[in-house]
Design a protein around this motif. Sequence first.
Motif, PDB file in Angstrom:
ATOM      1  N   GLN A  45       0.812  -1.212   0.000  1.00 18.94           N
ATOM      2  CA  GLN A  45       0.000   0.000   0.000  1.00 18.94           C
ATOM      3  C   GLN A  45       0.852   1.272   0.000  1.00 18.94           C
ATOM      4  O   GLN A  45       0.590   2.215   0.761  1.00 18.94           O
ATOM      5  N   SER A  46       1.861   1.308  -0.872  1.00 19.66           N
ATOM      6  CA  SER A  46       2.637   2.529  -1.076  1.00 19.66           C
ATOM      7  C   SER A  46       1.801   3.474  -1.934  1.00 19.66           C
ATOM      8  O   SER A  46       1.679   3.290  -3.146  1.00 19.66           O
ATOM      9  N   ARG A  47       1.208   4.481  -1.296  1.00 19.55           N
ATOM     10  CA  ARG A  47       0.251   5.321  -2.013  1.00 19.55           C
ATOM     11  C   ARG A  47       0.881   6.059  -3.180  1.00 19.55           C
ATOM     12  O   ARG A  47       0.250   6.274  -4.211  1.00 19.55           O
ATOM     13  N   ALA A  48       2.138   6.483  -3.032  1.00 18.94           N
ATOM     14  CA  ALA A  48       2.794   7.194  -4.137  1.00 18.94           C
ATOM     15  C   ALA A  48       2.928   6.277  -5.351  1.00 18.94           C
ATOM     16  O   ALA A  48       2.679   6.690  -6.496  1.00 18.94           O
ATOM     17  N   LYS A  49       3.319   5.026  -5.103  1.00 15.14           N
ATOM     18  CA  LYS A  49       3.483   4.067  -6.202  1.00 15.14           C
ATOM     19  C   LYS A  49       2.129   3.703  -6.807  1.00 15.14           C
ATOM     20  O   LYS A  49       2.002   3.538  -8.029  1.00 15.14           O
ATOM     21  N   ILE A  50       1.128   3.558  -5.959  1.00 17.11           N
ATOM     22  CA  ILE A  50      -0.198   3.205  -6.449  1.00 17.11           C
ATOM     23  C   ILE A  50      -0.772   4.345  -7.282  1.00 17.11           C
ATOM     24  O   ILE A  50      -1.439   4.119  -8.300  1.00 17.11           O
ATOM     25  N   THR A  51      -0.503   5.586  -6.865  1.00 10.29           N
ATOM     26  CA  THR A  51      -0.941   6.742  -7.651  1.00 10.29           C
ATOM     27  C   THR A  51      -0.344   6.688  -9.045  1.00 10.29           C
ATOM     28  O   THR A  51      -1.011   6.999 -10.047  1.00 10.29           O
ATOM     29  N   GLU A  52       0.911   6.249  -9.143  1.00  7.80           N
ATOM     30  CA  GLU A  52       1.574   6.123 -10.450  1.00  7.80           C
ATOM     31  C   GLU A  52       0.904   5.039 -11.290  1.00  7.80           C
ATOM     32  O   GLU A  52       0.674   5.220 -12.490  1.00  7.80           O
ATOM     33  N   ILE A  53       0.564   3.912 -10.668  1.00  9.42           N
ATOM     34  CA  ILE A  53      -0.124   2.829 -11.375  1.00  9.42           C
ATOM     35  C   ILE A  53      -1.461   3.319 -11.923  1.00  9.42           C
ATOM     36  O   ILE A  53      -1.798   3.078 -13.095  1.00  9.42           O
TER      37      ILE A  53
END
Length: 235
Positions: A119-127
């Motif tokens: 749940q790394s929000r920064a990485k998920i935002t990129e996805i």
Amino acid sequence: MSGQNDRRSAPGSLSDGVYEHIYKAISAGEWTVGAKLPTEVELAVQFGVSRPVVREAMVRLRIDGLIESRQGAGTRVISVPSRSVVEFAEPGSIADLQRCYEFRVGVEGEAAFVAAQRQSRAKITEILAIVDKLRIAALEERDIPAEDDIAFHVAVAEATENSYYFSSVKAATVALYIGTKIARTLAHSTVGRIALVYEEHRLIAEAISSGDAESARSAMRAHIESARRRVFVGA
């Protein structure tokens, strides 16, 4: 194909050679749907290899959905693959491309699972941003650019925050690029099919974003299996 050269090859490459020869022959129409293939003994003599080597190649062709074997009826062709695979793949690399898909099912399925857990929000935002690009491309350009497709899979690997997943997925991007290019050349890459590809990516991203690790893994595995069928069988 020289039997003498086959015997000097590494064991793994023997079945690769038989597999690729038969794959190309079916693709070229030398064996059409319904055609009966030679027996294992006959193929072993033809290629100058052992029956177990032929059997391994035949198992992989059955998994690909190209042939089927029935007791007392022999082995027949049930599906013809696109010739685009032969045209785009490097000589001798069709078997490697298949193995890469097998590898990706396991590794990327687990990467999606771990990404959903992290749940790394920064990485998920990129996805999610990449998925939005895929949506726009599917709607406006009627296409899924290979570069964006690859970027999605790399972003999922990065979201695991585990460099081993990232390195493994990056190592497979060459095969991913080839597979995507092949899929884009197929006549059946219709608007509906492009929409399906987008939907597969959306489901993966949604599961990762919501933290549903099991669904993320299942969606990623299903996507890669579907991608493999689109490339090799046209299903």
